[in-house]
Enzyme design. Sequence first.
Site, PDB file in Angstrom:
ATOM      1  N   GLU A 249       0.869  -1.180   0.000  1.00 39.71           N
ATOM      2  CA  GLU A 249       0.000   0.000   0.000  1.00 39.71           C
ATOM      3  C   GLU A 249       0.902   1.224   0.000  1.00 39.71           C
ATOM      4  O   GLU A 249       1.667   1.444   0.941  1.00 39.71           O
ATOM      5  CB  GLU A 249      -0.920   0.042   1.216  1.00 39.71           C
ATOM      6  CG  GLU A 249      -1.827   1.263   1.205  1.00 39.71           C
ATOM      7  CD  GLU A 249      -2.595   1.470   2.497  1.00 39.71           C
ATOM      8  OE1 GLU A 249      -3.226   2.536   2.632  1.00 39.71           O
ATOM      9  OE2 GLU A 249      -2.564   0.586   3.372  1.00 39.71           O
ATOM     10  N   CYS A 283      -2.021   8.964   2.752  1.00 41.31           N
ATOM     11  CA  CYS A 283      -1.903   8.463   1.378  1.00 41.31           C
ATOM     12  C   CYS A 283      -3.152   8.750   0.555  1.00 41.31           C
ATOM     13  O   CYS A 283      -3.095   8.797  -0.677  1.00 41.31           O
ATOM     14  CB  CYS A 283      -1.593   6.971   1.376  1.00 41.31           C
ATOM     15  SG  CYS A 283      -2.847   5.944   2.152  1.00 41.31           S
TER      16      CYS A 283
END
Length: 395
Positions: A249, A283
């Site tokens: 990720e 993110c």
Amino acid sequence: MQFSPDRPVYFVNPDYRPTTGAQKPVIDPATLETVGTIAAASDGEIDAALTTATAAQAAWKKLDAKSRAKHLHAVANAIEAADFTRCAELMVREMGKPYPEAIGEIANCAPIFRYYAEMARDEAGKVAGMTQAGSFQYARYEPYGVSVHIMPYNFPILLMCWTVAASLAAGNACVIKPAEATTLSTLDYMTVFRSLPEGLVSCLPGGAATAQALIGSDRTHTVAFTGSVAAGKAVAVACAERMKPCVIEAGGSDPLIISQHAPLDVAAAGSVTAAFHLTGQVCTSAERFFVVDAVHDRFVDLFAAKTRALRIGNGLDRTEIGPLVSEAARAKVMRLVDDAVRNGAKAVTGGCIPPAHNTGWFYEPTILTGVTPDMAIVREECFGPVAAICRVKDF
């Protein structure tokens, strides 16, 4: 041995053990004061942790799903019963997030362990489709072995629990490599795992070299990574070379679109959260805003007004915007903003170090207009409190 921020340790359940590596001070990004001391786990300490994890996993994988679920519910019980005040304060002083966000992240991990405890009960196996008469095909799920968990600094506890809970439920042992910037809070949290079998969970401090050692070991079998795009690529390559499964990720440059039909009050309020939550160090934070010409000026006015109302300061005070995690992180944001302004963008608000907070790695939440797709601030990952607005005619 009890955990103390001033004594460098690593963790092999249920014990903290002193590390022998070179010591490194942990600096508060808001005050530049020393918070504690950490040291990377040595090769021998990594080897000892992996030896213990391998032995623990051999017994753990033999437990049925119901028994493993009981253990994970015990971890959830420990989370619900614990006082995480020190852990949250350490996180704030390590990486700068506001205290309410830190304590909320840490305390709300119990449901993760309960979810995976029950989900794992349904993964014992399945019957596959029949390819020919008289055949029977059955798929059975087996644990990988020892899993490595390489964690980020922005949500160090929450994201660690997501991958660790899933891995434990599936029958694996877990070795955690915390972000250097949030090593102390991660180590402090390890006490919630003390009800698990000895050695099943470990936490090994260190930087890239520690991560490389764990990925490269023939005694680890799968990797979970959350972090930057560059580091994610390096992890993916290292795992691919060893045919080692991994979950990656990484960050990105996320767009947010404001159409002419958008309710602008709602859009402006949502944009503040999207762009500036955790000082933009998320993110999924919005970095590029595409605003249709018909509502551009009105949206910018509303967005800027709400942004100027945000309070900047130490995360232990009443603030919404804390410091960036490091001097290097702020320097990159400043470089990207300065480049955009030199190339024609305008800072509607922000674009500088706040005068009242010139100690620490603070930067004002910034809104840029007149941004074009070829600017570096659009092309590169800007992990900070910046909203780059591109004006478009229509969608």
